[in-house]
Design a protein around this motif. Structure first.
Motif, PDB file in Angstrom:
ATOM      1  N   ARG A  46       0.834  -1.207   0.000  1.00  0.00           N
ATOM      2  CA  ARG A  46       0.000   0.000   0.000  1.00  0.00           C
ATOM      3  C   ARG A  46       0.869   1.257   0.000  1.00  0.00           C
ATOM      4  O   ARG A  46       0.577   2.246  -0.692  1.00  0.00           O
ATOM      5  CB  ARG A  46      -0.909  -0.002   1.223  1.00  0.00           C
ATOM      6  CG  ARG A  46      -1.944   1.110   1.215  1.00  0.00           C
ATOM      7  CD  ARG A  46      -2.768   1.082   2.479  1.00  0.00           C
ATOM      8  NE  ARG A  46      -1.933   1.357   3.657  1.00  0.00           N
ATOM      9  CZ  ARG A  46      -2.428   1.429   4.888  1.00  0.00           C
ATOM     10  NH1 ARG A  46      -3.724   1.223   5.100  1.00  0.00           N
ATOM     11  NH2 ARG A  46      -1.617   1.672   5.900  1.00  0.00           N
ATOM     12  N   SER A  47       1.997   1.229   0.770  1.00  0.00           N
ATOM     13  CA  SER A  47       2.902   2.378   0.801  1.00  0.00           C
ATOM     14  C   SER A  47       3.537   2.608  -0.571  1.00  0.00           C
ATOM     15  O   SER A  47       3.663   3.752  -1.046  1.00  0.00           O
ATOM     16  CB  SER A  47       3.998   2.161   1.850  1.00  0.00           C
ATOM     17  OG  SER A  47       3.439   2.026   3.135  1.00  0.00           O
ATOM     18  N   GLU A  49       2.314   1.661  -3.482  1.00  0.00           N
ATOM     19  CA  GLU A  49       1.289   2.137  -4.406  1.00  0.00           C
ATOM     20  C   GLU A  49       1.001   3.622  -4.185  1.00  0.00           C
ATOM     21  O   GLU A  49       0.756   4.377  -5.138  1.00  0.00           O
ATOM     22  CB  GLU A  49       0.012   1.315  -4.235  1.00  0.00           C
ATOM     23  CG  GLU A  49       0.096  -0.088  -4.807  1.00  0.00           C
ATOM     24  CD  GLU A  49       0.348  -0.065  -6.309  1.00  0.00           C
ATOM     25  OE1 GLU A  49      -0.224   0.821  -6.988  1.00  0.00           O
ATOM     26  OE2 GLU A  49       1.132  -0.907  -6.788  1.00  0.00           O
ATOM     27  N   LYS A  50       1.022   4.053  -2.911  1.00  0.00           N
ATOM     28  CA  LYS A  50       0.786   5.467  -2.622  1.00  0.00           C
ATOM     29  C   LYS A  50       1.885   6.330  -3.242  1.00  0.00           C
ATOM     30  O   LYS A  50       1.623   7.384  -3.845  1.00  0.00           O
ATOM     31  CB  LYS A  50       0.730   5.700  -1.115  1.00  0.00           C
ATOM     32  CG  LYS A  50       0.425   7.152  -0.724  1.00  0.00           C
ATOM     33  CD  LYS A  50       0.355   7.298   0.767  1.00  0.00           C
ATOM     34  CE  LYS A  50      -0.068   8.724   1.148  1.00  0.00           C
ATOM     35  NZ  LYS A  50       0.792   9.772   0.586  1.00  0.00           N
ATOM     36  N   ARG A  52       3.721   5.559  -5.820  1.00  0.00           N
ATOM     37  CA  ARG A  52       3.577   5.532  -7.272  1.00  0.00           C
ATOM     38  C   ARG A  52       2.432   6.435  -7.722  1.00  0.00           C
ATOM     39  O   ARG A  52       2.540   7.163  -8.725  1.00  0.00           O
ATOM     40  CB  ARG A  52       3.363   4.093  -7.726  1.00  0.00           C
ATOM     41  CG  ARG A  52       3.436   3.915  -9.236  1.00  0.00           C
ATOM     42  CD  ARG A  52       3.350   2.459  -9.625  1.00  0.00           C
ATOM     43  NE  ARG A  52       4.572   1.732  -9.252  1.00  0.00           N
ATOM     44  CZ  ARG A  52       4.631   0.777  -8.373  1.00  0.00           C
ATOM     45  NH1 ARG A  52       3.534   0.414  -7.717  1.00  0.00           N
ATOM     46  NH2 ARG A  52       5.776   0.178  -8.116  1.00  0.00           N
ATOM     47  N   ASP A  53       1.315   6.419  -6.971  1.00  0.00           N
ATOM     48  CA  ASP A  53       0.178   7.294  -7.320  1.00  0.00           C
ATOM     49  C   ASP A  53       0.557   8.771  -7.172  1.00  0.00           C
ATOM     50  O   ASP A  53       0.203   9.607  -8.025  1.00  0.00           O
ATOM     51  CB  ASP A  53      -1.013   6.964  -6.426  1.00  0.00           C
ATOM     52  CG  ASP A  53      -1.614   5.598  -6.737  1.00  0.00           C
ATOM     53  OD1 ASP A  53      -1.314   5.052  -7.821  1.00  0.00           O
ATOM     54  OD2 ASP A  53      -2.357   5.063  -5.874  1.00  0.00           O
ATOM     55  N   ASP A  54       1.285   9.079  -6.057  1.00  0.00           N
ATOM     56  CA  ASP A  54       1.699  10.468  -5.856  1.00  0.00           C
ATOM     57  C   ASP A  54       2.641  10.928  -6.966  1.00  0.00           C
ATOM     58  O   ASP A  54       2.575  12.078  -7.439  1.00  0.00           O
ATOM     59  CB  ASP A  54       2.382  10.629  -4.496  1.00  0.00           C
ATOM     60  CG  ASP A  54       1.396  10.471  -3.345  1.00  0.00           C
ATOM     61  OD1 ASP A  54       0.177  10.573  -3.589  1.00  0.00           O
ATOM     62  OD2 ASP A  54       1.840  10.223  -2.198  1.00  0.00           O
ATOM     63  N   GLN A  56       2.706   9.799 -10.031  1.00  0.00           N
ATOM     64  CA  GLN A  56       1.944  10.003 -11.257  1.00  0.00           C
ATOM     65  C   GLN A  56       1.132  11.304 -11.199  1.00  0.00           C
ATOM     66  O   GLN A  56       1.006  12.020 -12.210  1.00  0.00           O
ATOM     67  CB  GLN A  56       1.023   8.796 -11.492  1.00  0.00           C
ATOM     68  CG  GLN A  56       1.777   7.535 -11.871  1.00  0.00           C
ATOM     69  CD  GLN A  56       0.872   6.334 -11.973  1.00  0.00           C
ATOM     70  OE1 GLN A  56      -0.310   6.397 -11.603  1.00  0.00           O
ATOM     71  NE2 GLN A  56       1.412   5.231 -12.482  1.00  0.00           N
ATOM     72  N   ARG A  57       0.631  11.637 -10.008  1.00  0.00           N
ATOM     73  CA  ARG A  57      -0.099  12.909  -9.864  1.00  0.00           C
ATOM     74  C   ARG A  57       0.847  14.097 -10.082  1.00  0.00           C
ATOM     75  O   ARG A  57       0.500  15.075 -10.752  1.00  0.00           O
ATOM     76  CB  ARG A  57      -0.722  12.990  -8.476  1.00  0.00           C
ATOM     77  CG  ARG A  57      -1.908  12.047  -8.290  1.00  0.00           C
ATOM     78  CD  ARG A  57      -2.320  11.978  -6.843  1.00  0.00           C
ATOM     79  NE  ARG A  57      -2.656  13.289  -6.326  1.00  0.00           N
ATOM     80  CZ  ARG A  57      -2.784  13.587  -5.033  1.00  0.00           C
ATOM     81  NH1 ARG A  57      -2.568  12.634  -4.145  1.00  0.00           N
ATOM     82  NH2 ARG A  57      -3.088  14.800  -4.646  1.00  0.00           N
ATOM     83  N   PHE A  78      -0.075  15.771  -0.968  1.00  0.00           N
ATOM     84  CA  PHE A  78       0.245  14.331  -0.983  1.00  0.00           C
ATOM     85  C   PHE A  78      -0.137  13.599   0.305  1.00  0.00           C
ATOM     86  O   PHE A  78      -0.342  12.396   0.296  1.00  0.00           O
ATOM     87  CB  PHE A  78       1.742  14.139  -1.252  1.00  0.00           C
ATOM     88  CG  PHE A  78       2.164  14.670  -2.583  1.00  0.00           C
ATOM     89  CD1 PHE A  78       1.768  14.042  -3.752  1.00  0.00           C
ATOM     90  CD2 PHE A  78       2.940  15.809  -2.675  1.00  0.00           C
ATOM     91  CE1 PHE A  78       2.156  14.541  -4.988  1.00  0.00           C
ATOM     92  CE2 PHE A  78       3.331  16.300  -3.913  1.00  0.00           C
ATOM     93  CZ  PHE A  78       2.941  15.680  -5.077  1.00  0.00           C
ATOM     94  N   TYR A 117       8.899   6.188 -12.576  1.00  0.00           N
ATOM     95  CA  TYR A 117       7.912   5.732 -11.586  1.00  0.00           C
ATOM     96  C   TYR A 117       8.292   4.381 -10.930  1.00  0.00           C
ATOM     97  O   TYR A 117       7.449   3.706 -10.368  1.00  0.00           O
ATOM     98  CB  TYR A 117       6.519   5.619 -12.204  1.00  0.00           C
ATOM     99  CG  TYR A 117       6.044   6.898 -12.814  1.00  0.00           C
ATOM    100  CD1 TYR A 117       5.755   8.004 -12.026  1.00  0.00           C
ATOM    101  CD2 TYR A 117       5.898   7.024 -14.198  1.00  0.00           C
ATOM    102  CE1 TYR A 117       5.324   9.206 -12.598  1.00  0.00           C
ATOM    103  CE2 TYR A 117       5.472   8.209 -14.776  1.00  0.00           C
ATOM    104  CZ  TYR A 117       5.197   9.302 -13.970  1.00  0.00           C
ATOM    105  OH  TYR A 117       4.788  10.491 -14.531  1.00  0.00           O
TER     106      TYR A 117
END
Length: 483
Positions: A46-47, A49-50, A52-54, A56-57, A78, A117
C-alpha cells in the motif's frame, strides 16, 4: 512428591492435554506468523502504491505546464507520511522535506538510474521514487527564495508501518495466551468426559484384582474404541477364569483319582504290618497292590501326556499309512477282546501326516471305549474314508448311545457318565480327553454323534499326506514299509 509428579507426567490425560496444547500453540503461532507476514506485505504494498500514485499525480501536474508550488502545500497535496527531495538539473539537492532528511545522498543514488515511476527501497526500508518535473518552481525554500526543480524524489518510510505490524503481533500473542488458557480448561473438561469409560474400567479391574471374579468391565452400546477394548479384556478375564476353574477341577479330580488307589495300597500294607494277613492272603494282597500301582502309573503317564500336549510340544509327524495302522489295531483287538464283533472298512491305502504311536493310542482308546461301555455282543465298525483334504476315521457302535445332555462334557477330563463310565471298568476318565488332545496336535478335529437306543459314532479328521511321499508304518518292531 517426585513419584506423584512422575505419575502425573506418565498419565494418558497429561499426555493428551500436553499434545493438544502443543498442537494449538503451534497452530496459533503459525497462523499469527502468516497473518503478520501478509499484513506486513499488504501495508508495504500500500505504501509503494501510494508513492507511485503520488508520483503520477506530480507528473501529471508538471505536464500541464509550468507550475509554481508553495513548499508548505506539499503535505496538503500528498498527505503524510511523506518526504520530498527537490533536485536541480545536475542532481544536486535543492531542498529536503519530511522523511527524506539524512537520506538525501542514498536516495539520489538509488533513484538516479531507476526507470520512470520505479519505486526503490533503502536498506532501512525507506521507499523512494523520482519524478521529472520540467517547469516546476518551488518556494520559498532555504533563505526564502524560489528555485527551479528539475526532478523530485518522493519518499515514504515503511518503518512507520512496521510499528503497526509489531503492535499487531503483540496483540496476537496476548490473544494466543488467552486462547490457550481457555483451550486448556476446555481440554480438561473434554478429556474428563472422554476418559470416563477408562476410569470406570480401572475401577472394575481393581475390583477384579481384589477378588470380585464376577465383575467385568462396563460396555456401552456405542461400539467405541473403549467398548472394543472392554470386550477384549472381558474375554481375557473370562478365559482366565475358565482356565483357573479347569485347573481347580483338574487338581481336585486328579487328587480324587489318586486317593482311591493310594488308600487301597495303604490299607493292605497296614493290614500286613499288623499281622492281619494269613500266609495265603499275602499273595492276594500284593496282587491288589500291584494292580493299584499299575493304575497309578497309567494315570500319571496319561496326565504327563496331556501336560505335554497342552504345552504345544510338537509331535514327530511323518507320512504313514492309516489303513495299515487301523488293520493292526483290529488285529490286536481281536486278541484282546475275543468276543468283539469288529468290522473294518478301509481303502487299500490312506496316507496321512502323523505320529504312528499316538494315532495307535487314539484308535485303541476309541475301540476300547466302544467295547467297555456297550453291552456284550455289540457290533463295532471302524470305517476309514477320504474326505477331501482330510482322512476320516469313524468308530461306530450300535450300543445304548449317550444322552444329549452328556455330549458336551464327553471330552472333559475325569468326567464319566453315571451309567456307562464308572470306575468299575478301570478307566481313568482321560481316554477321550487324550484322543481329542492328540488329534488336535495333528491339526485335526474330533466329533461325536450319538442317539439313545441307536448307538454312537466318534469321528476323527486328520490332514492327509502330500501325494508321492514315501509312507512308513511302525506299528510293530521291524515294521514293513511300502511305497
Amino acid at each position: 512428591m517426585t513419584r506423584l509428579l512422575r505419575r502425573w507426567q506418565a498419565g494418558i490425560r497429561t499426555r493428551l492435554i500436553a499434545g493438544f496444547l502443543l498442537l494449538c500453540t503451534l497452530a496459533l503461532a503459525v497462523s499469527a506468523t502468516i497473518t503478520a507476514y501478509m499484513v506486513n506485505g499488504y501495508i508495504f504494498d500500500r505504501s509503494v502504491e501510494k508513492l507511485r500514485d503520488d508520483a503520477q499525480r506530480m507528473g501529471a501536474l508538471t505536464r500541464s505546464g509550468p507550475q509554481v508550488v508553495n513548499a508548505d502545500q506539499f503535505d496538503t497535496v500528498f498527505g503524510p507520511p511523506l518526504g520530498i527531495l527537490g533536485l536541480d538539473t545536475g542532481g544536486e539537492v535543492l531542498f529536503s522535506i519530511g522523511e527524506s532528511d539524512s537520506r538525501e545522498n542514498e536516495l539520489v543514488r538509488l533513484t538516479q538510474d531507476a526507470a520512470p515511476y520505479q519505486v526503490v527501497v533503502t536498506d532501512d526500508d525507506v521507499a523512494g521514487v523520482r519524478v521529472v518535473t520540467p517547469g516546476l518552481r518551488v518556494g520559498p525554500v532555504g533563505d526564502g527564495e524560489t528555485v527551479d526543480v528539475a526532478s523530485m524524489v518522493l519518499v515514504n518510510d515503511t518503518d512507520i508501518d512496521s510499528e503497526t505490524i509489531w503492535d499487531f503481533v503483540y496483540r496476537m500473542a496476548a490473544v494466543t495466551g488467552v486462547a490457550l488458557v481457555a483451550l486448556f480448561g476446555l481440554g480438561l473438561v473434554v478429556l474428563r468426559v472422554g476418559l470416563r469409560p477408562l476410569s470406570q474400567m480401572v475401577r472394575s479391574a481393581d475390583a477384579i484384582a481384589r477378588g470380585s471374579r464376577e465383575e467385568r468391565l462396563p460396555i456401552s452400546d456405542l461400539g467405541s474404541e473403549t467398548d472394543r477394548l472392554a470386550v477384549a479384556v472381558n474375554r481375557a478375564f473370562d478365559a482366565q477364569a475358565e482356565a483357573e476353574a479347569r485347573a481347580r477341577t483338574f487338581a481336585a479330580d486328579a487328587s480324587h483319582e489318586l486317593r482311591t488307589p493310594v488308600a487301597t495300597i495303604s490299607g493292605w500294607l497296614e493290614l500286613y504290618r499288623q499281622g492281619g494277613l494269613p500266609g495265603a492272603a499275602v499273595d492276594q494282597a500284593f496282587a491288589r497292590i500291584e494292580d493299584e500301582v499299575a493304575r497309578i502309573r497309567l494315570l500319571v503317564e496319561e496326565l504327563g501326556l496331556l501336560a505335554r500336549l497342552d504345552t504345544g510340544r510338537p509331535l514327530d509327524l511323518e507320512p504313514l499309512d492309516l489303513a495299515q495302522l487301523a488293520a493292526s489295531i483290529a488285529e490286536d483287538s481281536s486278541i484282546i477282546y475275543p468276543d468283539l464283533d469288529l468290522i473294518v472298512e478301509s481303502p487299500p491305502s490312506l496316507p496321512v501326516l502323523g505320529d504312528a504311536a499316538r494315532l495307535q493310542q487314539v484308535l485303541r482308546n476309541l475301540v476300547g471305549n466302544a467295547v467297555q461301555h456297550t453291552p456284550p455282543g455289540t457290533r463295532v465298525r471302524l470305517v476309514l474314508t477320504q474326505a477331501g483334504p482330510e482322512a476320516r476315521v469313524a468308530v461306530t457302535d450300535d450300543g445304548p448311545g449317550i444322552p444329549a445332555a452328556d455330549l458336551p462334557r464327553l471330552f472333559d477330563r475325569f468326567w464319566r457318565a453315571e451309567a456307562s463310565r464308572s470306575r468299575d471298568h478301570g478307566g481313568s476318565g482321560l481316554g477321550l480327553a487324550i484322543v481329542q488332545a492328540i488329534v488336535r496336535a495333528h491339526g485335526g478335529r474330533v466329533g461325536v454323534v450319538s442317539e439313545v437306543g441307536t448307538g454312537t459314532t466318534v469321528s476323527l479328521y486328520l490332514p492327509t499326506a502330500p501325494g508321492g511321499v514315501r509312507l512308513s508304518y511302525h506299528a510293530h518292531a521291524g515294521a514293513d514299509q511300502t511305497e
